[in-house]
Design a protein around this motif. Structure first.
Motif, mmCIF file in Angstrom:
data_model
loop_
_atom_site.group_PDB
_atom_site.id
_atom_site.type_symbol
_atom_site.label_atom_id
_atom_site.label_comp_id
_atom_site.label_asym_id
_atom_site.label_seq_id
_atom_site.Cartn_x
_atom_site.Cartn_y
_atom_site.Cartn_z
ATOM 1 N N VAL A 1 0.800 -1.058 0.011
ATOM 2 C CA VAL A 1 -0.057 0.039 -0.031
ATOM 3 C C VAL A 1 1.054 1.297 0.027
ATOM 4 N N PRO A 2 0.965 2.093 -1.022
ATOM 5 C CA PRO A 2 1.939 3.380 -1.091
ATOM 6 C C PRO A 2 1.394 4.154 0.056
ATOM 7 N N LEU A 3 2.527 4.865 0.514
ATOM 8 C CA LEU A 3 2.522 5.868 1.618
ATOM 9 C C LEU A 3 2.188 5.328 2.727
ATOM 10 N N LEU A 4 1.972 4.133 3.044
ATOM 11 C CA LEU A 4 1.601 3.185 4.417
ATOM 12 C C LEU A 4 2.699 3.237 5.171
ATOM 13 N N ALA A 5 3.984 3.363 4.701
ATOM 14 C CA ALA A 5 5.432 3.339 5.293
ATOM 15 C C ALA A 5 5.382 4.299 6.344
ATOM 16 N N LEU A 6 4.731 5.611 6.387
ATOM 17 C CA LEU A 6 4.599 6.476 7.370
ATOM 18 C C LEU A 6 3.851 6.016 8.690
ATOM 19 N N GLN A 7 3.071 4.946 8.656
ATOM 20 C CA GLN A 7 2.621 4.371 9.673
ATOM 21 C C GLN A 7 3.183 2.911 9.969
ATOM 22 N N PRO A 8 4.458 2.825 10.376
ATOM 23 C CA PRO A 8 5.151 1.647 10.349
ATOM 24 C C PRO A 8 4.481 0.510 11.188
ATOM 25 N N LYS A 9 3.885 0.811 12.071
ATOM 26 C CA LYS A 9 3.230 -0.234 12.996
ATOM 27 C C LYS A 9 1.951 -0.845 12.483
ATOM 28 N N THR A 10 1.720 -0.384 11.162
ATOM 29 C CA THR A 10 0.403 -1.122 10.704
ATOM 30 C C THR A 10 0.728 -2.400 10.035
ATOM 31 N N ILE A 11 -0.106 -3.257 10.441
ATOM 32 C CA ILE A 11 0.085 -4.639 10.028
ATOM 33 C C ILE A 11 -0.790 -5.151 8.670
ATOM 34 N N ILE A 12 -0.111 -5.708 7.483
ATOM 35 C CA ILE A 12 -0.766 -6.247 6.565
ATOM 36 C C ILE A 12 -0.753 -7.578 6.479
ATOM 37 N N THR A 13 -1.980 -8.277 6.235
ATOM 38 C CA THR A 13 -2.079 -9.882 6.107
ATOM 39 C C THR A 13 -2.673 -10.253 4.737
ATOM 40 N N ILE A 14 -1.972 -11.216 4.314
ATOM 41 C CA ILE A 14 -2.598 -11.548 2.962
ATOM 42 C C ILE A 14 -3.103 -13.255 3.047
ATOM 43 N N ILE B 1 -1.377 -16.401 3.850
ATOM 44 C CA ILE B 1 -0.226 -16.643 3.022
ATOM 45 C C ILE B 1 0.812 -15.759 3.437
ATOM 46 N N TYR B 2 0.530 -14.551 4.226
ATOM 47 C CA TYR B 2 1.818 -13.855 4.320
ATOM 48 C C TYR B 2 1.499 -12.616 5.036
ATOM 49 N N SER B 3 2.284 -12.134 5.910
ATOM 50 C CA SER B 3 2.153 -10.925 6.929
ATOM 51 C C SER B 3 3.481 -9.968 6.829
ATOM 52 N N PHE B 4 2.989 -8.743 6.957
ATOM 53 C CA PHE B 4 4.364 -7.697 6.803
ATOM 54 C C PHE B 4 3.901 -6.491 7.427
ATOM 55 N N LYS B 5 4.853 -5.721 8.056
ATOM 56 C CA LYS B 5 4.594 -4.362 8.706
ATOM 57 C C LYS B 5 4.755 -3.393 7.206
ATOM 58 N N ALA B 6 4.124 -2.152 7.629
ATOM 59 C CA ALA B 6 3.808 -1.263 6.618
ATOM 60 C C ALA B 6 5.205 -0.730 6.104
ATOM 61 N N ASN B 7 6.293 -0.691 7.105
ATOM 62 C CA ASN B 7 7.582 -0.227 6.410
ATOM 63 C C ASN B 7 8.330 -1.465 5.892
ATOM 64 N N GLN B 8 7.765 -2.493 5.614
ATOM 65 C CA GLN B 8 8.704 -3.640 4.760
ATOM 66 C C GLN B 8 8.201 -3.654 3.141
#
Length: 668
Positions: A603-616, A624-631
């Motif tokens: 998600v573009p620009l989401l790196a400014l919120q590094p503690k946000t978690i994205i799960t696929i 399938i996969y999980s990562f932080k916004a700054n990854q």
């Protein structure tokens, strides 16, 4: 001493008997028709009379309904004259202590000429005196009083006996002319046409009250309940022409409640008509610098003598006289050396009106300061002229040709200043319209204002300079055109100008401060991305995304993906508070095929919120996969194995607990 004691009451008794007797009129029924006319009514060589007749009631006692009366020593307006009654003439004598109610069942008829003159059909008990006459003058008149027992209770509202003085040329086929009329009208004099206000049930308003004399008590010279004032019957006639006059009175409908006419002795005057009096009260005075020619010309070998206010104008011996000043004018014409015919006229001049004030200024007091105000024209008219006669009627109009009278309470129709016109309504031809200027004095302070006061600061409240006085509602009162304040509240100033007009203005001072931003509610990942700025603070705020264009709403709509700066401004000028927010959007697909382009889903620009978690997840919900916004994001593999092209689902958990879900496509 006993003799004196008894003599004095006797003398007093005789004295009071004589006094009481002299209070009332007396009647004498021994006069013939000719004597009543020649000896009582007419005593002038300027007229010849003939063909006398009189008729009235047939009383078994031999009494008559007509007579000579003597009012000497009484308060009756006539010293003597003729009385014609619908009852016994003797019953017209005072005091007023019995009901004159004669003529029942006598076969005493009415009179058709009277009925025609009054437009009635049911007269009885008629008394008639008539005769012919020829006059050398061109007018004649006589005085009379109408008295009636019907002046009682509410009878004047409904009932009246009838009478008329009927005149026409002998031999003429024309109808009689009735001379017994309410002055300056064609209304016959009757109980129902001349009376005051009648109160009580079935009462009625006054009508021609100025010609009603009084309701009578017991001690009255006549035996009637009420009467008119002395009235004058008059007519224009042709000199040396034979006329017939018929004086008639009758009961109407029934014999009850008698009436009578009293004709003043010697009041038949045969004279000259110099024209109508020209009086201010009648609305026809002469105008300034206007002359009037009086013409007393009579046929024959005559001499003329003119008088002004009773004073002989010795040099004025012509048949005409030119009036150049006001006064009572009279003329004596010696006609052929046989008789003196007289005429008189009263002349008044309309004064030149002196305008004392033609501009009237009034303050605009309704709070609008719009230049309109209500003027009391009744008060104004008494201030315009310094010498306005009390009988003058002043009316106001909007243009000199207007015929629409302005109301007494008049609001100007042109703001601030308007000219209207005063006209003298009851005097014709002597005055033009007088222009009157109405001014409405306005003080323009502007509308009331709401002023912001920043916490911990002060401000100045100010209005225009140049007024004669200022008064602020402060404690203590301040009297300058501006004041300095440091607390919120309502501040009112009253100003007065040089004309004495005042008005007020109120400043509402509200405490204010910069906004404190409490939250930014973002609604993104949608087709209509919005952001709502939530703030707190003691102020009124506006919102902007560029610091230039501000809006009252704290919500921005139709936002594109990106980083935003916003500004919250206090409208009272107490400061601007900045802030930022993001509008995010998830990619619809990615292509991890090794070409170096779009290899990761993130998600573009989401790196400014590094503690946000994205799960696929795959379509079956398998993680399938999980990562932080700054990854870097997901590369399309699961445990190092490349996954097939397909749709995949994501869940984003933001730092503030917000959760967003959606799906995207992996394309090979």
């Amino acid at each position: 001493m006993k003799g004196i004691k008894y003599i004095i009451p006797l003398i007093l008794t005789v004295f009071f008997c004589q006094k009481n007797y002299s209070q009332y009129i007396t009647t004498d029924e021994n006069y013939t028709a000719q004597q009543l006319v020649q000896d009582v009514l007419i005593n002038s060589p300027c007229a010849t009379v003939s063909n006398f007749s009189v008729s009235g009631g047939n009383f078994t006692s031999g009494e008559k309904s007509y007579a000579y009366f003597d009012g000497t020593g009484s308060t009756f307006p006539f010293q003597n004259g003729i009385v014609l009654s619908t009852g016994k003439a003797s019953n017209t004598q005072g005091p007023n202590n019995s009901l004159s109610d004669d003529g029942n069942g006598m076969g005493w008829n009415g009179d058709q000429d009277l009925e025609q003159a009054l437009n009635i059909t049911n007269t009885i008990n008629a008394t008639i005196l008539e005769f012919d006459f020829v006059s050398v003058g061109n007018k004649f008149s006589f005085d009379y009083i109408f008295s009636s027992e019907e002046y009682q209770g509410t009878a004047p509202c409904r009932y009246s006996d009838g009478f008329a003085f009927l005149l026409k040329e002998v031999g003429s086929t024309n109808n009689y002319q009735n001379l017994a009329l309410v002055p300056n009208t064609n209304t016959p004099v009757l109980v129902t046409t001349v009376h005051p206000q009648i109160s009580g049930g079935n009462g009625c308003p006054a009508i021609n009250e100025q010609y009603f004399d009084a309701f009578n008590g017991t001690e009255h010279p006549t035996n009637f309940n009420g009467q008119t004032v002395v009235l004058t019957a008059k007519a224009d006639i042709n000199p040396n022409v034979l006329y017939h006059i018929k004086l008639v009175i009758a009961d109407e409908e029934n014999y009850r409640y008698d009436s009578a006419i009293f004709i003043g002795g010697g009041s038949f005057n045969f004279g000259l008509d110099l024209g109508d009096d020209q009086l201010i009260a009648d609305g026809n005075p002469l105008c300034q610098n206007e002359n009037l020619v009086l013409d007393a010309t009579q046929a024959g070998t005559n001499t003329y003598q003119w008088y002004q206010d009773g004073n002989l104008l010795a040099s004025e011996t012509n048949p005409t006289y030119t009036v150049i000043s006001g006064g009572n004018y009279s003329v004596e014409v010696n006609i052929n050396g046989l008789c003196i015919s007289e005429g008189e006229i009263e002349i008044e001049y309309a004064p030149t009106l002196i305008v004392a004030e033609d501009e009237f200024i009034q303050c605009d007091t309704d709070g609008t300061q719009d230049g309109f105000s209500s003027f009391d024209l009744n008060t104004i008219k008494n201030q315009i002229f310094s010498n306005l006669p009390t009988s003058y009627v002043v009316g106001f109009f909007e243009t000199t040709t207007s015929t629409t009278l302005l109301p007494a309470n008049y609001t100007n129709t042109i703001a601030n200043q308007q000219v209207i016109y005063a006209k003298i309504m009851n005097i014709q031809g002597c005055y033009s319209a007088f222009p009157i200027t109405l001014k409405v004095n306005t003080i323009l302070l502007g509308q009331n204002e709401i002023i912001g006061l920043c916490n911990g600061s002060s401000t100045t409240l100010s209005i225009a300079n140049g007024f004669t006085s200022y008064s602020w509602n402060t404690n203590p009162i301040q009297t300058t055109n501006q004041i300095n304040i440091n607390t919120a509240g309502n501040y009112t100033v009253t100003v007065t100008n040089a004309d004495g007009c005042s008005t007020t203005k109120t400043f509402t001072v509200e405490l204010s401060e910069p906004a404190t931003i409490t939250n930014v509610i973002v609604n993104d990942f949608s087709n209509n991305n919005t952001a709502t700025i939530e703030v707190v603070g003691n102020g009124n705020y506006e919102f902007s995304l560029n610091g230039i264009n501000y809006q009252a709403s704290n919500t921005f709509t139709n936002l594109q993906t990106g980083n935003y700066s916003f500004f919250v401004k206090d409208t009272k000028g107490c400061g601007i508070t900045p802030g930022t927010f993001q509008i995010l959007a998830a990619p619809k697909f990615f292509t991890p095929n090794g070409d170096g382009l779009n290899e990761y889903w993130q998600v573009p620009l989401l790196a400014l919120q590094p503690k946000t978690i994205i799960t696929i997840f795959d379509r079956y919900g398998k993680l399938i996969y999980s990562f932080k916004a700054n990854q870097n994001g997901w590369d399309g593999k699961f445990n190092g194995e490349t996954l097939f092209a397909d749709d995949y689902w994501y869940t984003i958990v933001f730092e503030n607990g917000r959760i967003v879900k959606g799906h995207f496509s992996l394309i090979r």
